[in-house]
Design an enzyme around this catalytic site. Structure first.
Site, PDB file in Angstrom:
ATOM      1  CD  GLU A  96      -1.831  -2.378   1.301  1.00 43.53           C
ATOM      2  OE1 GLU A  96      -2.697  -3.227   1.009  1.00 43.53           O
ATOM      3  OE2 GLU A  96      -0.709  -2.675   1.772  1.00 43.53           O
ATOM      4  CG  HIS A 165      -9.154  -7.592   8.269  1.00 45.05           C
ATOM      5  ND1 HIS A 165      -8.325  -8.213   9.171  1.00 45.05           N
ATOM      6  CD2 HIS A 165      -8.566  -7.743   7.052  1.00 45.05           C
ATOM      7  CE1 HIS A 165      -7.283  -8.724   8.528  1.00 45.05           C
ATOM      8  NE2 HIS A 165      -7.402  -8.449   7.235  1.00 45.05           N
TER       9      HIS A 165
END
Length: 367
Positions: A96, A165
């Site tokens: 990322e 998450h």
């Protein structure tokens, strides 16, 4: 993508006038969803918005993990690789920090990247690029540098995916000057707001919800038009009421609408506001509603401390305190990392019954 960058550099960042089109903001009724019989899933709304913007503007491209050959982890980018090729639909490594930095650099060069995170929890790996490179550059350059980039992906809790998450990052990103933060609920929200985000000259954080992707919503002919666009910074009144104002965003809009139906059965008329835009926040619509109902309940699934609800409560106390007939109510997720067990996960998130109880307390109707 690299070919586009090279062409941009050769052309000195210039693009044809045909790629610059006027944004037409669609004025959508504040009272109800599209009256038409057509329906669209949130997934298809997002896919069609990206597709149409890529077709209309050659500067728009998509990048992220599995967005191309796999057609997206949630199939939001389905069909785009076949249609536009690998130079505009760019599969990245699992890094990322790397691909977000490339995206910001491409935006510096005048392109319009749409960067997908598999979940916004993973955007923490790239937060330096999002905050220090994208959000601050326009101000630090005295307006000489625009960063037209969209960071999009699922945000908040899904189901049984654990603490790493499941976090909602709305409050995190909404606290940063230089960013715009959007959170759609319906298919029309998703389609109109994503188009606005891609066309915007500033960096936009676009917070979706995984559990909404497969949900279908009515959609109007106007919203299906390729020029359809919703204004950033404008909330939507999903349901009018006179007894209590309830504000929320994203998946929680559905919960609040269900709560409003239950409250109506008990003679309480709730006005439901879908924020749509977290930054800028539509304080005018919120305060106008509170001045009508004299009561406020705020709902979000993020953590309670320093949250979106807290900012709304502060705004109402600062601007409309004398109109309040009851203390403001704040319903948020539990102040703990998200549990994995299903029964504990449910307890950690706001439920319809929590919203009903809060509204009844605000109306002095609790037992």
């Amino acid at each position: 993508m690299w070919g586009i960058l090279r062409r941009s550099a050769v052309d000195g960042g210039g693009f044809s006038a045909s790629s610059l089109r006027r944004t037409r903001f669609a004025l959508v009724s504040a009272r109800s969803y599209a009256a038409g019989s057509k329906e669209m899933t949130v997934r298809d709304a997002l896919n069609s918005a990206i597709d149409e913007e890529m077709s209309a503007d050659p500067k728009v491209f998509v990048m992220g993990e599995e967005v191309g050959q796999y057609q997206g982890a949630y199939k939001i980018t389905k069909g785009l690789l076949e249609k536009y090729g690998p130079e505009r639909v760019y599969d990245t490594p699992i890094t990322e920090a790397g691909f977000t930095g490339i995206g910001v650099g491409a935006a510096y060069a005048g392109l319009k990247p749409v960067v997908e995170f598999m979940t916004f929890n993973f955007s923490m790996q790239a937060i330096d690029h999002i905050i220090n490179s994208a959000a601050k550059s326009n101000y630090m350059s005295a307006g000489q540098i625009n960063v037209p980039i969209v960071f999009r992906g699922p945000n908040g809790a899904a189901a049984g995916v654990g603490a790493q998450h499941s976090q909602c990052y709305a409050a995190w990103y909404a606290s940063v000057p230089g960013l715009k933060v959007l959170a759609p609920y319906s298919a029309e929200d998703a389609r109109g707001l994503l188009k606005a985000a891609i066309r915007d000259p500033d960096p936009v954080v676009f917070l979706e919800n995984e559990l909404l992707y497969g949900e279908s919503f009515p959609i109007s002919e106007e919203a299906l038009d390729s020029s359809f666009c919703l204004p950033i910074g404008k909330a939507r009144i999903e349901r009018e009421g006179k007894d209590v104002t309830i504000t929320t965003f994203s998946k929680m809009v559905g919960f609040v609408l269900k709560a409003a139906e239950k409250l109506a059965e008990e003679g309480i008329s709730a006005e439901v506001i879908n924020l749509r835009s977290i930054r800028p926040l539509d304080r005018a619509t919120i305060n106008a509603s509170v001045r009508k109902t004299s009561r406020l309940v705020t709902v979000e699934e993020g953590f309670p401390q320093h949250g979106v609800c807290a900012e709304i409560c502060a705004s109402v106390v600062e601007e409309s305190f004398s109109y309040l007939d009851a203390p403001v109510e704040r319903i948020a997720g539990a102040d703990v990392p998200m549990p994995y067990a299903a029964n504990l996960e449910r307890l950690a998130l706001p439920q319809v019954e929590d919203i009903v109880r809060a509204a009844k307390r605000a109306c002095y109707r609790s037992k």
